[in-house]
Motif scaffolding. Sequence first.
Motif, short mmCIF file in Angstrom:
data_model
loop_
_atom_site.label_atom_id
_atom_site.label_comp_id
_atom_site.label_asym_id
_atom_site.label_seq_id
_atom_site.Cartn_x
_atom_site.Cartn_y
_atom_site.Cartn_z
N ASN A 16 0.82 -1.22 0.00
CA ASN A 16 0.00 0.00 0.00
C ASN A 16 0.86 1.26 0.00
OD1 ASN A 16 -2.56 -1.17 -0.17
ND2 ASN A 16 -2.55 -1.64 2.01
N MET A 17 2.05 1.20 0.58
CA MET A 17 2.97 2.32 0.50
C MET A 17 3.36 2.60 -0.96
SD MET A 17 5.58 1.61 3.70
CE MET A 17 6.74 2.83 3.10
N VAL A 18 3.60 1.53 -1.71
CA VAL A 18 3.95 1.67 -3.14
C VAL A 18 2.82 2.37 -3.88
CG1 VAL A 18 4.42 0.41 -5.28
CG2 VAL A 18 5.51 -0.32 -3.12
N VAL A 19 1.58 1.95 -3.60
CA VAL A 19 0.41 2.55 -4.24
C VAL A 19 0.31 4.03 -3.88
CG1 VAL A 19 -2.12 2.54 -4.30
CG2 VAL A 19 -0.85 0.38 -4.43
N LYS A 20 0.43 4.35 -2.60
CA LYS A 20 0.29 5.74 -2.14
C LYS A 20 1.42 6.62 -2.67
CE LYS A 20 -3.50 5.85 0.17
NZ LYS A 20 -4.62 6.66 -0.33
#
Length: 182
Positions: A89-93
Amino acid sequence: MATTPTVCDFGWPAADFTLPGTDGKSYSLADVAGSNGSLIMFICNHCPYVLGVIDRIVRDATELQGVGIGVAAICSNDAASYPADNFDNMVVKAAEWGLPFPYLHDEDQSVARAYGAACTPDFFGFNAGGALQYRGRLDASRAGAGSPDLRRDLFEAMRLVADTGKGPAEQVPSMGCSIKWK
């Protein structure tokens, strides 16, 4: 739960780290340091305090990079208890927010502990010698973005650090969600 960190401990030395970034590379403090200082910030994906000002964080970081301040953000939250903050989710954000700086994962929380990070967002501004000069707020926003004409506390402080090597004597602490410890 809202938390406020301690005030700036002027001169405290930046703790080194090596952490994986959302871009697939690993970064140390030396990798992210700028010629005029460094801004290390603790953020996360789900905190309303961060979400309310992420556009201002990106704006200020971009401008600070232009004056020789290196910038990195670190997520240290317990991803098992807070899956919104996991690495995927960090990658997405990072992509969604258009982060112009490395977004790093502190899975074992050792870096957050070494820095004494208390909340998200929590800002640590260092001079070119690696000495802490700013531990204050972004601006007067709280869980949502304040008015667009708020004084840019973090930006002004780090411009001062870039120009003089010293941060302002008066600093207002940041406020945000507590770090989610394991």
